[in-house]
Design a protein around this motif. Structure first.
Motif, PDB file in Angstrom:
ATOM      1  N   SER A  40       1.063   2.018  -9.706  1.00  0.00           N
ATOM      2  CA  SER A  40       1.507   0.629  -9.677  1.00  0.00           C
ATOM      3  C   SER A  40       0.808  -0.155  -8.558  1.00  0.00           C
ATOM      4  O   SER A  40       0.950   0.183  -7.383  1.00  0.00           O
ATOM      5  N   PRO A  41       0.042  -1.195  -8.896  1.00  0.00           N
ATOM      6  CA  PRO A  41      -0.626  -1.988  -7.859  1.00  0.00           C
ATOM      7  C   PRO A  41       0.355  -2.533  -6.819  1.00  0.00           C
ATOM      8  O   PRO A  41       0.022  -2.630  -5.636  1.00  0.00           O
ATOM      9  N   ARG A  42       1.568  -2.854  -7.254  1.00  0.00           N
ATOM     10  CA  ARG A  42       2.594  -3.335  -6.318  1.00  0.00           C
ATOM     11  C   ARG A  42       2.943  -2.258  -5.298  1.00  0.00           C
ATOM     12  O   ARG A  42       3.012  -2.513  -4.098  1.00  0.00           O
ATOM     13  N   ARG A  43       3.166  -1.023  -5.783  1.00  0.00           N
ATOM     14  CA  ARG A  43       3.504   0.061  -4.857  1.00  0.00           C
ATOM     15  C   ARG A  43       2.293   0.434  -3.999  1.00  0.00           C
ATOM     16  O   ARG A  43       2.428   0.702  -2.811  1.00  0.00           O
ATOM     17  N   ILE A  44       1.104   0.444  -4.604  1.00  0.00           N
ATOM     18  CA  ILE A  44      -0.109   0.794  -3.851  1.00  0.00           C
ATOM     19  C   ILE A  44      -0.309  -0.177  -2.694  1.00  0.00           C
ATOM     20  O   ILE A  44      -0.510   0.229  -1.550  1.00  0.00           O
ATOM     21  N   ALA A  45      -0.225  -1.470  -2.978  1.00  0.00           N
ATOM     22  CA  ALA A  45      -0.471  -2.483  -1.947  1.00  0.00           C
ATOM     23  C   ALA A  45       0.525  -2.338  -0.806  1.00  0.00           C
ATOM     24  O   ALA A  45       0.154  -2.390   0.377  1.00  0.00           O
ATOM     25  N   GLN A  46       1.795  -2.130  -1.151  1.00  0.00           N
ATOM     26  CA  GLN A  46       2.806  -2.054  -0.094  1.00  0.00           C
ATOM     27  C   GLN A  46       2.744  -0.716   0.656  1.00  0.00           C
ATOM     28  O   GLN A  46       3.002  -0.662   1.860  1.00  0.00           O
ATOM     29  N   LEU A  47       2.388   0.362  -0.048  1.00  0.00           N
ATOM     30  CA  LEU A  47       2.194   1.669   0.615  1.00  0.00           C
ATOM     31  C   LEU A  47       1.062   1.584   1.631  1.00  0.00           C
ATOM     32  O   LEU A  47       1.164   2.073   2.749  1.00  0.00           O
ATOM     33  N   ARG A  48      -0.046   0.953   1.209  1.00  0.00           N
ATOM     34  CA  ARG A  48      -1.208   0.850   2.099  1.00  0.00           C
ATOM     35  C   ARG A  48      -0.891   0.000   3.318  1.00  0.00           C
ATOM     36  O   ARG A  48      -1.443   0.226   4.398  1.00  0.00           O
ATOM     37  N   ALA A  49      -0.010  -0.982   3.148  1.00  0.00           N
ATOM     38  CA  ALA A  49       0.384  -1.806   4.295  1.00  0.00           C
ATOM     39  C   ALA A  49       1.192  -0.964   5.289  1.00  0.00           C
ATOM     40  O   ALA A  49       1.082  -1.132   6.495  1.00  0.00           O
TER      41      ALA A  49
END
Ligand SMILES: NCc1[nH]cc(CCC(=O)O)c1CC(=O)O
Length: 287
Positions: free
Chosen positions: A109-118
């Motif tokens: 999920s791009p949403r989860r990926i972006a927030q995980l990377r943050a």
């Protein structure tokens, strides 16, 4: 099938009617393509709607977050039952902060990926597909160190034992509609709509309306790096939404609140404010 069974039980209790479960396999169940590519267009939903329109089933139960934001001809959203826990969870040997540097974490999920990377820029994010059990097995087998999943799905499957950490909305905002269910029937069946309406929860409907309006205005599907969470706070609907850069480097995050009856307006205004702060540019970025 699990969540439909729970809805069937609740409906039988409220209405006294027996409910028969009919299994329908959707493209989302069989396709091996990543949801980031095929998601947002109703891959878990279309086959069920076809069954409704063909008169093969009377109503359908969906995960609300799988519904495309646009209206569907001839189909009515008859009920949104009380929402389950909307949060995302980490399944693995430890909490996120205690995973080793460079640990492999599965999510597509791009949403989860972006927030995980943050939260943890050092992690290696690995795209995965498949149902919850398949994903959890990849952790058990050592192929992955951890996976991110929805609390609601795991609870319905009786797999909360696998949860190492529940992400609070200030760490990771859930997908619009996550944890909520949607009961759909044909719009030309008012009596059935009333029956299904006995399990509707108006505050859940207000919350998911606000969340999904944000997504609709941003023109995103489930492949958009958009997180939202709306809930009742002191009789008002409080909405928070974020758009995050795919590499986790930047996020726009805003909140608003208002009367629950104005859910759509609250969502629309918040989406416009996100756009004014560069959300469209963040959404266009990949890697
Ligand atoms: N797109 C997959 C999907 N659709 C609904 C759920 C379960 C959670 C829910 O009902 O919101 C999941 C799995 C997941 O995100 O972990």
């Amino acid at each position: 099938m699990t969540q439909s069974g729970l809805v069937a039980d609740a409906l039988s209790q409220r209405t006294g009617h027996a409910v028969e479960l009919v299994g329908v396999t959707t493209e989302g169940d069989v396709s091996k393509a990543l949801l980031a590519q095929i998601g947002g267009t109703g891959v878990f939903v279309n086959a069920l709607r076809d069954s409704l329109l063909a008169g093969e089933v009377d109503f359908a139960v969906h995960s609300l977050k799988d519904l495309p934001t646009g209206p569907a001809d001839g189909i009515a959203l008859a009920a949104t039952p009380p929402r389950d826990d909307p949060r995302d969870v980490l399944c693995g040997p430890s909490k996120l902060a205690d995973l080793p540097r460079g640990a492999r974490v599965g999510t597509g999920s791009p949403r989860r990926i972006a927030q995980l990377r943050a939260l943890r820029p050092d992690l290696e994010v690995v795209p995965i597909r498949g149902n919850a059990d398949t994903r959890l097995r990849k952790v058990a087998d050592g192929e992955l160190d951890a996976v991110v999943l929805a609390h609601a799905g795991l609870r319905r499957l009786g797999r909360l034992d696998a949860v190492a950490e529940i992400f609070e909305p200030d760490q990771m905002l859930p997908a619009p509609g996550q944890g909520a269910l949607a009961l759909e029937c044909r719009s030309d069946r008012p009596e059935l709509r009333d029956l299904l309406g006995t399990v509707d929860d108006p505050m859940t409907r207000a919350a998911v309306t606000a969340e999904r309006t944000v997504l609709a205005v941003l023109e995103g599907g489930c492949s958009a790096p958009v997180g939202t969470y709306a809930a009742e706070v002191e009789q008002k609907l409080h909405l928070t939404a974020t758009v995050a850069a795919f590499d986790g480097s930047r996020q726009v995050r805003l909140s608003a609140s208002g009367h629950p009856e104005r859910a759509e307006e609250i969502g629309r205004d918040l989406a416009r404010r996100l756009l004014a702060q560069g959300a469209d540019q963040l959404m266009g970025e990949r890697d």
